[in-house]
Write a protein that holds these residues in place. Structure first.
Motif, short mmCIF file in Angstrom:
data_model
loop_
_atom_site.label_atom_id
_atom_site.label_comp_id
_atom_site.label_asym_id
_atom_site.label_seq_id
_atom_site.Cartn_x
_atom_site.Cartn_y
_atom_site.Cartn_z
N HIS A 69 0.85 -1.20 0.00
CA HIS A 69 0.00 0.00 0.00
C HIS A 69 0.89 1.25 0.00
O HIS A 69 2.08 1.18 0.27
N HIS A 100 -2.32 -3.37 -3.46
CA HIS A 100 -3.68 -3.35 -2.89
C HIS A 100 -4.70 -3.48 -4.03
O HIS A 100 -5.74 -4.12 -3.88
N CYS A 119 -4.14 1.78 -5.42
CA CYS A 119 -3.17 1.79 -4.31
C CYS A 119 -2.20 0.63 -4.55
O CYS A 119 -2.66 -0.46 -4.90
ZN LIG Z 1 -3.94 0.45 0.09
#
Ligand SMILES: [Zn+2]
Length: 230
Positions: free
Chosen positions: A85, A187, A195
């Motif tokens: 992330h 992510h 992300c």
């Molecule tokens: Zn994330």
């Protein structure tokens, strides 16, 4: 003749059981995603032990209280993915330690993740056999370790040091949990969230993500006698 028939029945049974087991692994997100094509880093390997690499990663354990909301909801896990992330917080003060303080004082409520990395250190917030709430899906939370990369290097937004440290940490965790590179996922993998933003191209894994994968692969080979695990 009967023996042969028995053998055929057993063989069929074996394939039936095997295919039904595979069907259970069900959630398409739990299959390894197609790897983004990358060119391996050609630099000469600098062999080091896991301990040496861990020193470079500079892990600072700051484990959240077991009474925190996030940890009370946690389950035991055996990680098979690593989820990357980015904090999307460019405030100069939004360092790894600052995120640790915010997690500890409950500012993120039930959200949690395992590590936050900045250019100086990698702060560990949770035991690695505990689930965290970072991926946006149950599959992601129950199967992966979450690593947040800080974006607080305000001068020119040069994040190279943070990304490089994150690549080292990721390689270390790949080795520790025997996780292949194709299971190091953004992510984005779990439900299409953009992300880690700075490592995606147009909101999807592309050239920059391939660059990150290549660095993880390089550090992994440094601690694994030059042998990749892709
Ligand atoms: Zn994330």
């Amino acid at each position: 003749m009967l023996g042969r028939a028995k053998f055929v029945i057993l063989l069929c049974l074996f394939f039936f059981i095997q295919s039904s087991c595979q069907n259970q692994s069900l959630n398409p997100r739990l299959r390894s995603p197609k790897a983004v094509v990358f060119s391996p880093v050609k630099s000469k390997l600098i062999p080091r032990s896991m301990r040496q690499l861990a020193r470079e990663v500079n892990i600072k354990p700051q484990i959240m209280s077991s009474r925190s909301l996030a940890r009370r909801k946690a389950k035991r896990i055996k990680p098979t993915f690593l989820t990357i992330h980015s904090t999307a917080n460019r405030k100069p003060t939004a360092s790894a330690m600052q995120h640790s303080r915010a997690l500890k004082n409950g500012a993120f409520r039930d959200r949690s993740w395992h590590f936050t990395v900045d250019r100086y250190m990698s702060v560990q917030h949770l035991p690695l056999n505990e689930s965290a709430w970072h991926a946006g899906t149950r599959a992601g939370n129950m199967n992966s370790i979450g690593i947040e990369m800080c974006e607080n290097e305000s001068r020119g937004h040069n994040h190279f040091h943070t990304w490089n440290r994150s690549a080292k940490l990721t390689a270390l965790l790949m080795k520790r949990f025997n996780i292949p590179l194709r299971r190091v996922v953004p992510h984005y993998h779990w439900y299409g969230k953009s992300c880690p933003g700075p490592l995606l191209d147009g909101g999807r894994p592309g050239r920059k993500w391939a660059w990150f994968h290549a660095r993880v692969d390089y550090y992994y080979r440094c601690i694994n006698n030059g042998v990749p695990n892709r």
